[in-house]
Design an enzyme around this catalytic site. Structure first.
Site, PDB file in Angstrom:
ATOM      1  N   ASN A   8      -2.327 -24.236 -29.653  1.00 55.78           N
ATOM      2  CA  ASN A   8      -2.727 -25.062 -28.485  1.00 55.78           C
ATOM      3  C   ASN A   8      -2.846 -26.530 -28.844  1.00 55.78           C
ATOM      4  OD1 ASN A   8      -4.212 -26.339 -26.271  1.00 55.78           O
ATOM      5  ND2 ASN A   8      -6.047 -25.678 -26.902  1.00 55.78           N
ATOM      6  N   LYS A  10      -3.340 -29.362 -27.406  1.00 57.56           N
ATOM      7  CA  LYS A  10      -4.176 -30.130 -26.716  1.00 57.56           C
ATOM      8  C   LYS A  10      -3.311 -31.466 -26.100  1.00 57.56           C
ATOM      9  CE  LYS A  10      -7.742 -27.970 -28.971  1.00 57.56           C
ATOM     10  NZ  LYS A  10      -9.239 -28.065 -29.453  1.00 57.56           N
ATOM     11  N   HIS A  92     -10.426 -22.804 -21.465  1.00 53.47           N
ATOM     12  CA  HIS A  92     -10.757 -23.421 -22.662  1.00 53.47           C
ATOM     13  C   HIS A  92     -12.017 -24.000 -22.671  1.00 53.47           C
ATOM     14  CE1 HIS A  92     -10.630 -26.126 -26.266  1.00 53.47           C
ATOM     15  NE2 HIS A  92      -9.561 -24.905 -26.649  1.00 53.47           N
ATOM     16  N   GLU A  94     -12.892 -26.776 -23.725  1.00 49.92           N
ATOM     17  CA  GLU A  94     -12.702 -28.406 -23.335  1.00 49.92           C
ATOM     18  C   GLU A  94     -12.827 -28.426 -21.813  1.00 49.92           C
ATOM     19  OE1 GLU A  94      -9.598 -29.204 -26.068  1.00 49.92           O
ATOM     20  OE2 GLU A  94     -11.131 -28.698 -27.608  1.00 49.92           O
ATOM     21  N   GLU A 161     -13.499 -17.881 -28.564  1.00 51.82           N
ATOM     22  CA  GLU A 161     -13.668 -19.310 -29.611  1.00 51.82           C
ATOM     23  C   GLU A 161     -15.004 -19.841 -29.321  1.00 51.82           C
ATOM     24  OE1 GLU A 161      -9.619 -21.280 -29.539  1.00 51.82           O
ATOM     25  OE2 GLU A 161     -10.281 -21.826 -27.539  1.00 51.82           O
ATOM     26  N   GLY A 167     -12.471 -27.346 -33.821  1.00 54.19           N
ATOM     27  CA  GLY A 167     -12.244 -28.700 -34.111  1.00 54.19           C
ATOM     28  C   GLY A 167     -13.193 -29.048 -35.162  1.00 54.19           C
ATOM     29  N   SER A 207     -10.938 -23.487 -35.653  1.00 52.63           N
ATOM     30  CA  SER A 207     -10.564 -23.859 -37.096  1.00 52.63           C
ATOM     31  C   SER A 207      -9.867 -22.771 -38.022  1.00 52.63           C
ATOM     32  CB  SER A 207     -12.098 -24.303 -37.824  1.00 52.63           C
ATOM     33  OG  SER A 207     -12.475 -25.434 -36.979  1.00 52.63           O
ATOM     34  N   GLY A 228      -5.680 -24.841 -32.716  1.00 50.41           N
ATOM     35  CA  GLY A 228      -5.531 -26.176 -32.560  1.00 50.41           C
ATOM     36  C   GLY A 228      -4.991 -26.793 -33.467  1.00 50.41           C
TER      37      GLY A 228
HETATM   38  P1  PGA Z   1      -9.025 -25.857 -33.643  1.00 51.23           P
HETATM   39  O1  PGA Z   1      -8.728 -25.696 -32.060  1.00 51.23           O
HETATM   40  O2  PGA Z   1      -8.129 -24.720 -34.150  1.00 51.23           O
HETATM   41  O3  PGA Z   1      -8.601 -27.228 -33.622  1.00 51.23           O
HETATM   42  O4  PGA Z   1     -10.359 -25.415 -33.891  1.00 51.23           O
HETATM   43  C1  PGA Z   1      -8.808 -24.314 -31.413  1.00 51.23           C
HETATM   44  C2  PGA Z   1      -8.788 -24.676 -29.961  1.00 51.23           C
HETATM   45  O5  PGA Z   1      -9.370 -25.165 -29.459  1.00 51.23           O
HETATM   46  O6  PGA Z   1      -7.972 -23.799 -29.153  1.00 51.23           O
END
Ligand code: PGA
Length: 247
Positions: A8, A10, A92, A94, A161, A167, A207, A228
Site C-alpha cells: 500500500n 499511500k 483503511h 486512514e 491492521e 507506520g 509495520s 506500507g
Molecule cells: P505500515 O502501513 O506498513 O507502514 O505500518 C501499513 C498500512 O497502513 O497498510
C-alpha cells in the site's frame, strides 16, 4: 492457502520512483503460491498497470461506492474496471479516521466493489485506546459484522491492521496478531461456514518488515501482509514476497 503480499503505497512515490521500482522487479521470478499486489496512488494506476511485471496485480487504495454520476472528486469503480485494476482496499484506518468513513459507507463500498468485479481487501483494526481498554475483539467484530448480510464472496480478503502498529515501527507480536486473526476466522465460520471462512484470506498489516514477516506468517490464520513503508523500495519489497513459509 496461498500467501498475499500487498504493498500500500499511500500518497507516496513520484513518477520516477514508480518507474524505478518496477524496473527493479522486471526480472523477478515469483514463487508458487504467492500473490504480489501493489496499490499505488490513483493517478499512477495507469502507469503502474503498464510498467508492472505480469506477476504483480495492481489495485486502488479506495473507491467510490457509486459506479458513476455527480460525485465530484471520487474514483469510479466503472473506470477502475475499465483500466483493468484488479482490486481495491476498502476501509483503511486512514480513510476511517482522517476522512470520516463510516461503517455504512465502508459496507456500501465493499458491496459495490465486489459487484463491479474487483477483489476487495477490507481493512479493520482497533486503535491504541481500544486495545488498552480490551475492546479489540468487539471493535473488530463490529467492523466485520456487515459481512453476515453481505454473504461470502470469493473475492473478499480481510486485513487486520491495528491502528497503533501502522507506520509506527511498533508491530503487533505474532501472538497478538494470531489472536485477532483466529477471532475473525471463527466469526466468519459462524456467519458463513467453516469452508467459506477457510477460503477467505486474512492479512496482517502494521509495520511489517523483512525482519518480522517470517514470524508473523508462521501463524495459522495469517495468510499474508498488507505493507506500507516497507513496500516503497523494491529491494525491501522483494524480501517480503521471497520469504519461505513454514506452514
Ligand atoms: P505500515 O502501513 O506498513 O507502514 O505500518 C501499513 C498500512 O497502513 O497498510
Amino acid at each position: 492457502m496461498d500467501t498475499y503480499i500487498v504493498g500500500n503505497w499511500k500518497m507516496n512515490q513520484s513518477l520516477e520512483e514508480v518507474k524505478f521500482f518496477f524496473n527493479e522487479l522486471k526480472n523477478e521470478v515469483p514463487q508458487n503460491g504467492f500473490h504480489t499486489w501493489i496499490a499505488p496512488q490513483t493517478l499512477h494506476l495507469q502507469m503502474a498497470k503498464e510498467l508492472a511485471p505480469s506477476f504483480i496485480e495492481i489495485g486502488a487504495q479506495n473507491c467510490s461506492q457509486f459506479p458513476n454520476g455527480a460525485f465530484t472528486g471520487e474514483t469510479s469503480l466503472t473506470s477502475l474496471g475499465e483500466m483493468g485494476v484488479s482490486f481495491t482496499l476498502v476501509g483503511h484506518s486512514e480513510r476511517r479516521t482522517l476522512f470520516n468513513e463510516s461503517l455504512a459507507t465502508i459496507s456500501e463500498k465493499t458491496a459495490a466493489a465486489l459487484e463491479a468485479g474487483l477483489k476487495v481487501i477490507l481493512c479493520v483494526g482497533e486503535n491504541l485506546k481500544q486495545r488498552e481498554e480490551e475492546e479489540t475483539l468487539s471493535v473488530v467484530q463490529q467492523q466485520i459484522s456487515f459481512l453476515k448480510d453481505l454473504g461470502f464472496h470469493k473475492n473478499l480478503l480481510i486485513a487486520y491492521e491495528p491502528v497503533w502498529a501502522i507506520g509506527t515501527g511498533r508491530t503487533a507480536s505474532s501472538e497478538q496478531a494470531q489472536e485477532v486473526h483466529k477471532f475473525i476466522r471463527e466469526f466468519l465460520t459462524l456467519i458463513w461456514s467453516e469452508d467459506k471462512s477457510k477460503m477467505t484470506p486474512i492479512l496482517y498489516g502494521g509495520s511489517v518488515k523483512p525482519d518480522n514477516i517470517t514470524e508473523l506468517m508462521s501463524q495459522n490464520d495469517i495468510n499474508g501482509a498488507l505493507v506500507g513503508g516497507a513496500s516503497l523500495k523494491a529491494n525491501q519489497f522483494k524480501q517480503l514476497y521471497q520469504l519461505k513459509r513454514e506452514n
